[in-house]
Write a protein that holds these residues in place. Structure first.
Motif, mmCIF file in Angstrom:
data_model
loop_
_atom_site.group_PDB
_atom_site.id
_atom_site.type_symbol
_atom_site.label_atom_id
_atom_site.label_comp_id
_atom_site.label_asym_id
_atom_site.label_seq_id
_atom_site.Cartn_x
_atom_site.Cartn_y
_atom_site.Cartn_z
ATOM 1 N N VAL A 168 42.635 43.005 42.193
ATOM 2 C CA VAL A 168 42.378 42.164 41.017
ATOM 3 C C VAL A 168 42.743 42.928 39.738
ATOM 4 C CG1 VAL A 168 40.570 41.048 39.653
ATOM 5 C CG2 VAL A 168 40.604 40.759 42.132
ATOM 6 N N VAL A 169 42.329 44.183 39.647
ATOM 7 C CA VAL A 169 42.636 44.979 38.449
ATOM 8 C C VAL A 169 44.134 45.230 38.338
ATOM 9 C CG1 VAL A 169 42.274 47.208 37.326
ATOM 10 C CG2 VAL A 169 40.350 46.035 38.394
ATOM 11 N N GLU A 170 44.796 45.496 39.466
ATOM 12 C CA GLU A 170 46.246 45.691 39.455
ATOM 13 C C GLU A 170 46.966 44.455 38.922
ATOM 14 O OE1 GLU A 170 47.059 46.567 43.507
ATOM 15 O OE2 GLU A 170 46.806 48.731 43.289
ATOM 16 N N LEU A 171 46.557 43.286 39.433
ATOM 17 C CA LEU A 171 47.210 42.046 39.013
ATOM 18 C C LEU A 171 46.943 41.744 37.542
ATOM 19 C CD1 LEU A 171 46.492 39.773 42.121
ATOM 20 C CD2 LEU A 171 48.643 40.879 41.519
ATOM 21 N N ALA A 172 45.748 42.091 37.074
ATOM 22 C CA ALA A 172 45.393 41.784 35.687
ATOM 23 C C ALA A 172 46.102 42.698 34.696
ATOM 24 C CB ALA A 172 43.870 41.889 35.503
ATOM 25 N N PHE A 173 46.183 43.991 35.003
ATOM 26 C CA PHE A 173 46.646 44.937 33.998
ATOM 27 C C PHE A 173 48.033 45.502 34.265
ATOM 28 C CE2 PHE A 173 42.040 44.818 33.671
ATOM 29 C CZ PHE A 173 41.909 44.539 32.324
ATOM 30 N N PHE A 174 48.408 45.667 35.529
ATOM 31 C CA PHE A 174 49.757 46.127 35.814
ATOM 32 C C PHE A 174 50.738 44.966 35.824
ATOM 33 C CE2 PHE A 174 47.659 49.940 37.199
ATOM 34 C CZ PHE A 174 48.571 50.932 36.876
ATOM 35 N N SER A 175 50.272 43.820 36.329
ATOM 36 C CA SER A 175 51.168 42.674 36.464
ATOM 37 C C SER A 175 51.022 41.667 35.331
ATOM 38 C CB SER A 175 50.897 41.968 37.798
ATOM 39 O OG SER A 175 50.912 42.898 38.855
ATOM 40 N N GLY A 176 49.941 41.769 34.568
ATOM 41 C CA GLY A 176 49.752 40.880 33.435
ATOM 42 C C GLY A 176 49.422 39.449 33.803
ATOM 43 N N LEU A 177 48.881 39.232 35.011
ATOM 44 C CA LEU A 177 48.543 37.865 35.418
ATOM 45 C C LEU A 177 47.274 37.399 34.709
ATOM 46 C CD1 LEU A 177 49.206 37.797 39.276
ATOM 47 C CD2 LEU A 177 50.815 37.508 37.390
ATOM 48 N N SER A 178 47.213 36.108 34.457
ATOM 49 C CA SER A 178 46.006 35.523 33.869
ATOM 50 C C SER A 178 44.922 35.414 34.926
ATOM 51 C CB SER A 178 46.321 34.131 33.315
ATOM 52 O OG SER A 178 46.620 33.231 34.377
ATOM 53 N N HIS A 179 43.700 35.125 34.493
ATOM 54 C CA HIS A 179 42.610 34.958 35.448
ATOM 55 C C HIS A 179 42.924 33.845 36.445
ATOM 56 C CE1 HIS A 179 39.470 36.859 32.495
ATOM 57 N NE2 HIS A 179 40.291 37.746 33.025
ATOM 58 N N GLY A 180 43.480 32.748 35.947
ATOM 59 C CA GLY A 180 43.818 31.625 36.828
ATOM 60 C C GLY A 180 44.880 32.000 37.845
ATOM 61 N N GLU A 181 45.881 32.772 37.420
ATOM 62 C CA GLU A 181 46.940 33.209 38.336
ATOM 63 C C GLU A 181 46.393 34.157 39.396
ATOM 64 O OE1 GLU A 181 50.932 33.044 35.510
ATOM 65 O OE2 GLU A 181 49.530 34.720 35.291
ATOM 66 N N ILE A 182 45.444 35.001 38.997
ATOM 67 C CA ILE A 182 44.826 35.905 39.962
ATOM 68 C C ILE A 182 44.017 35.112 40.982
ATOM 69 C CG2 ILE A 182 43.162 37.780 40.253
ATOM 70 C CD1 ILE A 182 43.988 38.758 37.461
ATOM 71 N N CYS A 183 43.298 34.102 40.520
ATOM 72 C CA CYS A 183 42.541 33.237 41.433
ATOM 73 C C CYS A 183 43.470 32.588 42.459
ATOM 74 C CB CYS A 183 41.798 32.155 40.656
ATOM 75 S SG CYS A 183 40.432 32.755 39.635
ATOM 76 N N ALA A 184 44.603 32.080 41.982
ATOM 77 C CA ALA A 184 45.554 31.417 42.873
ATOM 78 C C ALA A 184 46.152 32.393 43.870
ATOM 79 C CB ALA A 184 46.659 30.755 42.049
ATOM 80 N N VAL A 234 36.593 36.949 40.026
ATOM 81 C CA VAL A 234 37.716 37.670 39.438
ATOM 82 C C VAL A 234 37.266 38.383 38.164
ATOM 83 C CG1 VAL A 234 39.921 37.389 38.221
ATOM 84 C CG2 VAL A 234 39.549 36.274 40.429
ATOM 85 N N LYS A 235 36.563 37.663 37.288
ATOM 86 C CA LYS A 235 36.093 38.266 36.040
ATOM 87 C C LYS A 235 35.139 39.421 36.307
ATOM 88 C CE LYS A 235 36.584 34.168 33.089
ATOM 89 N NZ LYS A 235 35.855 33.190 32.240
ATOM 90 N N SER A 236 34.283 39.265 37.316
ATOM 91 C CA SER A 236 33.326 40.320 37.651
ATOM 92 C C SER A 236 34.047 41.558 38.152
ATOM 93 C CB SER A 236 32.353 39.810 38.719
ATOM 94 O OG SER A 236 31.474 40.840 39.135
ATOM 95 N N HIS A 237 35.058 41.371 39.003
ATOM 96 C CA HIS A 237 35.812 42.515 39.528
ATOM 97 C C HIS A 237 36.545 43.248 38.405
ATOM 98 C CE1 HIS A 237 35.041 42.363 43.734
ATOM 99 N NE2 HIS A 237 35.590 41.175 43.938
ATOM 100 N N ILE A 238 37.090 42.498 37.458
ATOM 101 C CA ILE A 238 37.794 43.119 36.340
ATOM 102 C C ILE A 238 36.820 43.945 35.502
ATOM 103 C CG2 ILE A 238 38.994 42.664 34.166
ATOM 104 C CD1 ILE A 238 40.335 40.280 35.531
ATOM 105 N N ARG A 239 35.677 43.356 35.180
ATOM 106 C CA ARG A 239 34.692 44.050 34.342
ATOM 107 C C ARG A 239 34.176 45.318 35.037
ATOM 108 N NH1 ARG A 239 31.735 40.155 33.856
ATOM 109 N NH2 ARG A 239 30.155 40.622 35.439
ATOM 110 N N ARG A 240 33.808 45.179 36.308
ATOM 111 C CA ARG A 240 33.276 46.344 37.016
ATOM 112 C C ARG A 240 34.363 47.372 37.321
ATOM 113 N NH1 ARG A 240 29.088 43.231 41.191
ATOM 114 N NH2 ARG A 240 27.751 42.366 39.545
ATOM 115 N N GLY A 241 35.574 46.882 37.553
ATOM 116 C CA GLY A 241 36.685 47.806 37.784
ATOM 117 C C GLY A 241 36.964 48.648 36.557
ATOM 118 N N LEU A 242 36.928 48.019 35.379
ATOM 119 C CA LEU A 242 37.135 48.758 34.128
ATOM 120 C C LEU A 242 36.038 49.803 33.921
ATOM 121 C CD1 LEU A 242 38.281 45.969 31.662
ATOM 122 C CD2 LEU A 242 39.658 47.806 32.622
#
Length: 207
Positions: A160-176, A185-193
């Protein structure tokens, strides 16, 4: 088999499973891929090549390079399928990891090429151009450091963190892409950070 083609879909997948590439259960597809069944390679490419291409394009900012990376990722995955363990990592997450490595190789090659050109004209390079070259090298180094830190994150948080920050995907794209709910997804991003902050020794990370 050519991987660069249209959207006709793997006839083999339909024949073997009675379903199209997007309908084959991921577990079935993953194990068929490991076994080396040709239809599984085509089905995997049909399903996840857009994700791989998007990840590459958003980092490299070059469509031709992104296409080349997509080809290289799937060829590398097919050749190295014996080392893939479906029970350990989802297939799209494994492909994303390979994509990240191939993209870093491209970025490193760009930096090396830049430095070679820089040496050839070292006495003619202005100070501001030198600063740009240094910033490119620093950016690549920083990216590799963060990539190494990501290995400390468990799955699926790392993906999830890779897709959000390395790939620049939106939350919706990560969900898909992952099939995870938006809140997860939001929880994983927050805790991953938070975990990355702890490893980096940084006091604050934006939510």
């Amino acid at each position: 088999m050519s991987l660069r083609g249209g959207r006709s879909g793997p006839r083999g997948a339909a024949y073997v499973t009675g379903a199209g590439p997007d309908e084959v259960p991921e577990a079935v597809l993953s194990h068929a891929f490991v076994r080396g069944e040709p239809w599984a390679l085509e089905a995997t490419y049909e399903r996840w090549s857009p994700l791989v291409y998007t990840v590459a394009l958003r980092t490299l900012r070059d469509a031709e390079d992104a296409q080349d990376v997509t080809q290289e990722v799937f060829l590398s995955a097919w050749r190295g399928r014996g080392g893939y363990r479906p029970e350990v990592r989802p297939l799209p997450a494994w492909l994303t990891g390979i994509t990240r490595n191939v993209v870093y190789d491209r970025l490193s090659a760009r930096t090396r090429d830049h430095r070679l050109r820089e040496r050839a004209v070292v006495h003619h390079v202005a100070d501001d151009e030198q600063a740009v070259a240094d910033s490119v090298a620093d950016a690549v180094t920083d990216t590799l450091v963060v990539a190494d830190l990501l290995e400390h994150l468990e799955q699926p948080r790392r993906t999830v963190v890779e897709l959000a920050f390395f790939s620049g995907l939106s939350h919706g794209e990560i969900c898909a892409s992952t099939g995870l709910p938006l809140g997860t997804v939001k929880s994983h991003i927050r805790r991953g950070l938070t975990q990355l902050r702890d490893h980096l020794g940084v006091d604050d990370v934006a939510p």
